[in-house]
Design a protein around this motif. Sequence first.
Motif, mmCIF file in Angstrom:
data_model
loop_
_atom_site.group_PDB
_atom_site.id
_atom_site.type_symbol
_atom_site.label_atom_id
_atom_site.label_comp_id
_atom_site.label_asym_id
_atom_site.label_seq_id
_atom_site.Cartn_x
_atom_site.Cartn_y
_atom_site.Cartn_z
ATOM 1 N N ALA A 175 11.003 -10.242 -6.719
ATOM 2 C CA ALA A 175 11.717 -8.968 -6.836
ATOM 3 C C ALA A 175 10.728 -7.800 -6.900
ATOM 4 N N ILE A 176 9.582 -8.021 -7.526
ATOM 5 C CA ILE A 176 8.546 -6.973 -7.564
ATOM 6 C C ILE A 176 8.023 -6.712 -6.149
ATOM 7 N N ALA A 177 7.799 -7.792 -5.409
ATOM 8 C CA ALA A 177 7.311 -7.641 -4.026
ATOM 9 C C ALA A 177 8.333 -6.893 -3.177
ATOM 10 N N ASP A 178 9.625 -7.235 -3.351
ATOM 11 C CA ASP A 178 10.679 -6.562 -2.571
ATOM 12 C C ASP A 178 10.738 -5.073 -2.907
ATOM 13 N N ALA A 179 10.743 -4.766 -4.211
ATOM 14 C CA ALA A 179 10.844 -3.353 -4.619
ATOM 15 C C ALA A 179 9.616 -2.575 -4.153
ATOM 16 N N SER A 180 8.460 -3.221 -4.167
ATOM 17 C CA SER A 180 7.235 -2.547 -3.708
ATOM 18 C C SER A 180 7.344 -2.227 -2.224
ATOM 19 N N ARG A 181 7.800 -3.222 -1.467
ATOM 20 C CA ARG A 181 7.937 -3.010 -0.029
ATOM 21 C C ARG A 181 8.907 -1.865 0.243
ATOM 22 N N ASP A 182 10.060 -1.865 -0.446
ATOM 23 C CA ASP A 182 11.039 -0.781 -0.261
ATOM 24 C C ASP A 182 10.431 0.581 -0.573
ATOM 25 N N ALA A 183 9.531 0.606 -1.553
ATOM 26 C CA ALA A 183 8.939 1.880 -1.965
ATOM 27 C C ALA A 183 7.686 2.208 -1.154
ATOM 28 N N GLY A 184 7.356 1.359 -0.195
ATOM 29 C CA GLY A 184 6.153 1.585 0.600
ATOM 30 C C GLY A 184 4.885 1.417 -0.206
ATOM 31 N N ARG A 185 4.928 0.531 -1.185
ATOM 32 C CA ARG A 185 3.758 0.333 -2.056
ATOM 33 C C ARG A 185 3.208 -1.076 -1.895
ATOM 34 N N ASP A 186 1.929 -1.213 -2.250
ATOM 35 C CA ASP A 186 1.272 -2.519 -2.206
ATOM 36 C C ASP A 186 1.493 -3.229 -3.544
#
Length: 228
Positions: free
Chosen positions: A19-30
Amino acid sequence: MSDAPPPGLAERLAGVRDAIADASRDAGRDPDGITLIVVTKFHPASLVRELAALGQRDFGENRHQEARPKAASLTDIDATWHFVGQLQSNKARQVREYADFIHTLDRESLVAALGGAGRPVDVFLQLNLTDDLARGGARESDLPVLAERVLATPGLSLRGLMAVAPLGEEPRRAFERVRLASELVRRTAPEATALSMGMSGDFADAIREGATHLRIGTAITGNRPTPG
Ligand SMILES: *Cc1c(COP(=O)(O)O)cnc(C)c1O
């Protein structure tokens, strides 16, 4: 109390990491720029050991009388300890002996108590997002002076701001306030870029507002045993 690991621990840890990876991707973050701290308060040291075996390294505790013996019984594992609870000035030096990070520096008397010779400690200034100062955390207007004091104190390394989203406010709004306060602090302390925010129920919003350190308990550990 049984020391057996709670069922599903590995699955819940993996689920939160996804879920952290998904939210990061949505936010354009690594996602590599985000540290997951598992808050293990009230849980036995055996749970920390179990999580360490699953590759988890950062652990959070909020009570000194519980954290000290727990950390002392786990010196054989590769753990980084984060103290996330309210800190009494007369316990501050003891906490510093095992904590690598202290997230709750919120007043000048603590700066003096924590600073000085010894192992350097990374600190976050805690911002109180409510009107109730008893909850811990400094007012936003007090942060610049507090940051100056930390910068002037040997043994302390200022990493950024920490906050807990209050009940009754949309978490995203609350985290936006932390991000804006961080811009203010960085005028004094340009390197204090970290943001410790986001818990089990709101970490995706925290990631959208720039969180670098998530403090997640129950979503991974399951419900906490009643404090004993
Ligand atoms: C307990 C605690 C957490 C974790 O809360 P969960 O809702 O269980 O994820 C995070 N931050 C602080 C300061 C805490 O005391």
